[in-house]
Write a protein that holds these residues in place. Structure first.
Motif, PDB file in Angstrom:
ATOM      1  N   ASP A  91       0.847  -1.191   0.000  1.00 43.00           N
ATOM      2  CA  ASP A  91       0.000   0.000   0.000  1.00 43.00           C
ATOM      3  C   ASP A  91       0.886   1.245   0.000  1.00 43.00           C
ATOM      4  O   ASP A  91       1.947   1.245   0.627  1.00 43.00           O
ATOM      5  CB  ASP A  91      -0.843   0.048   1.276  1.00 43.00           C
ATOM      6  N   HIS A  94      -0.379   6.753   3.613  1.00 43.14           N
ATOM      7  CA  HIS A  94      -1.028   8.074   3.719  1.00 43.14           C
ATOM      8  C   HIS A  94      -1.433   8.621   2.351  1.00 43.14           C
ATOM      9  O   HIS A  94      -1.293   9.823   2.073  1.00 43.14           O
ATOM     10  CB  HIS A  94      -0.093   9.076   4.416  1.00 43.14           C
ATOM     11  N   PHE A  95      -1.957   7.746   1.504  1.00 42.41           N
ATOM     12  CA  PHE A  95      -2.295   8.166   0.144  1.00 42.41           C
ATOM     13  C   PHE A  95      -3.460   9.161   0.146  1.00 42.41           C
ATOM     14  O   PHE A  95      -3.512  10.066  -0.698  1.00 42.41           O
ATOM     15  CB  PHE A  95      -2.642   6.953  -0.717  1.00 42.41           C
ATOM     16  N   LYS A  96      -4.397   9.011   1.066  1.00 42.25           N
ATOM     17  CA  LYS A  96      -5.531   9.937   1.121  1.00 42.25           C
ATOM     18  C   LYS A  96      -5.047  11.368   1.335  1.00 42.25           C
ATOM     19  O   LYS A  96      -5.612  12.322   0.776  1.00 42.25           O
ATOM     20  CB  LYS A  96      -6.492   9.536   2.244  1.00 42.25           C
ATOM     21  N   ALA A  97      -4.000  11.526   2.136  1.00 40.45           N
ATOM     22  CA  ALA A  97      -3.453  12.864   2.376  1.00 40.45           C
ATOM     23  C   ALA A  97      -2.885  13.469   1.101  1.00 40.45           C
ATOM     24  O   ALA A  97      -2.948  14.697   0.902  1.00 40.45           O
ATOM     25  CB  ALA A  97      -2.375  12.799   3.454  1.00 40.45           C
ATOM     26  N   ASN A  99      -4.068  12.947  -1.990  1.00 42.57           N
ATOM     27  CA  ASN A  99      -5.222  13.422  -2.753  1.00 42.57           C
ATOM     28  C   ASN A  99      -5.823  14.676  -2.129  1.00 42.57           C
ATOM     29  O   ASN A  99      -6.185  15.632  -2.832  1.00 42.57           O
ATOM     30  CB  ASN A  99      -6.289  12.327  -2.827  1.00 42.57           C
ATOM     31  N   ASP A 100      -5.943  14.674  -0.798  1.00 40.94           N
ATOM     32  CA  ASP A 100      -6.569  15.819  -0.123  1.00 40.94           C
ATOM     33  C   ASP A 100      -5.724  17.079  -0.246  1.00 40.94           C
ATOM     34  O   ASP A 100      -6.257  18.190  -0.359  1.00 40.94           O
ATOM     35  CB  ASP A 100      -6.783  15.490   1.361  1.00 40.94           C
ATOM     36  N   HIS A 104      -6.493  14.883  -6.946  1.00 39.18           N
ATOM     37  CA  HIS A 104      -6.509  13.515  -7.473  1.00 39.18           C
ATOM     38  C   HIS A 104      -5.573  13.330  -8.662  1.00 39.18           C
ATOM     39  O   HIS A 104      -5.063  12.223  -8.883  1.00 39.18           O
ATOM     40  CB  HIS A 104      -7.937  13.118  -7.852  1.00 39.18           C
ATOM     41  N   GLY A 107      -2.464  12.436  -7.182  1.00 41.06           N
ATOM     42  CA  GLY A 107      -2.553  11.057  -6.714  1.00 41.06           C
ATOM     43  C   GLY A 107      -2.291  10.065  -7.829  1.00 41.06           C
ATOM     44  O   GLY A 107      -1.604   9.050  -7.631  1.00 41.06           O
ATOM     45  N   GLY A 133      -7.112   0.870  -5.485  1.00 41.74           N
ATOM     46  CA  GLY A 133      -6.757   2.269  -5.687  1.00 41.74           C
ATOM     47  C   GLY A 133      -5.273   2.527  -5.556  1.00 41.74           C
ATOM     48  O   GLY A 133      -4.604   2.882  -6.533  1.00 41.74           O
ATOM     49  N   GLU A 134      -4.718   2.379  -4.342  1.00 40.36           N
ATOM     50  CA  GLU A 134      -3.283   2.560  -4.116  1.00 40.36           C
ATOM     51  C   GLU A 134      -2.626   1.248  -3.705  1.00 40.36           C
ATOM     52  O   GLU A 134      -1.572   1.245  -3.080  1.00 40.36           O
ATOM     53  CB  GLU A 134      -3.042   3.640  -3.055  1.00 40.36           C
TER      54      GLU A 134
END
Length: 241
Positions: A91, A94-97, A99-100, A104, A107, A133-134
């Motif tokens: 994985d 902290h992939f969401k961070a 994108n945020d 995207h 990302g 996704g990641e």
């Protein structure tokens, strides 16, 4: 006995290929430079469609469906040959961070960069896939247990030192967490059980702080109750034949 009458061959130009050709064009696929609707041209269309259906559009890696088929083949090979095979799952931390904070599109650039990095450190015989996704997964056939931790660490380090340009003049660094498990040798297992073993190690890597690799110890790679059931069922089937 009546001999079946073969169906007449149709003219290839009667085939409705507009949608398929539009799909290939959008994907940037290349068709052979041959006469449209000739045998060579049609074969090129079929080959391109097969390739498109087995690849992840963003990274060009094997997609989840094709990866699950490769896992099933490898499980069968290990059961018959006894050669070791390693499954790595990873994985992006902290992939969401990402994108945020960066969007995207950034990302997507990170996913593509990580896919190239891990592909650079595997052998041609290994299968690298984007399975979510990641999330990525790699099958390493004929991989000795002494080499598992080494190759997993090599992937982690390759990603950790990779600057990813997410905007003009703006680069970020990302890390990955990796979990690994060997397929049980000489045992009829399943892709699901193998993936569950590797996933447990991935969760452990995350729980211990991320940016690390965790491998299932060989002494823990015992035959599970489910695998014993599959083994006994296969034995009983052979005895009844």
């Amino acid at each position: 006995m009546n001999t079946p009458v073969p169906s007449p061959l149709i003219d290839a130009r009667q085939l409705a290929l507009d949608t398929a050709l539009q799909l290939l064009q959008q994907a940037g696929a290349y068709l052979p430079e041959a006469e449209p609707y000739s045998a060579e041209w049609l074969q090129g269309v079929l080959d391109a469609l097969c390739d498109l259906s087995s690849k992840d559009a963003l990274t060009g890696l094997v997609n989840r469906r094709s990866f699950e088929m490769a896992m099933a083949r490898e499980i069968d090979r290990v059961a018959r040959s006894g050669e070791p095979a390693l499954l790595l799952v990873l994985d992006i931390d902290h992939f969401k961070a990402v994108n945020d904070t960066h969007g995207h599109a950034a990302g997507d650039l990170v996913i593509q960069a990580v896919s190239r990095a891990i592909s650079d450190v595997v052998r041609p015989m290994d299968t690298v896939a984007r399975v979510g996704g990641e999330e990525f997964a790699i099958i390493l056939p004929n991989c000795p247990s002494s080499f598992g931790q080494t190759v997993a660490e090599r992937m982690r380090e390759q990603v950790a030192r990779l600057p990813v340009e997410v905007a003009p003049g703006k680069s970020i660094s990302v890390t990955i967490s990796v979990g690994g498990a060997f397929a049980p040798q000489w045992v009829r297992s399943s892709s699901l059980l193998w993936m569950e073993r590797a996933d447990r190690q991935l969760y452990r890597a995350k729980a211990e702080g991320r940016n690390r690799t965790c491998m299932e110890a060989q002494m823990e790679s015992l035959v599970s109750a489910e695998e014993k059931g599959m083994l006994f069922a296969a034995t009983q089937l052979q005895d009844s034949e």
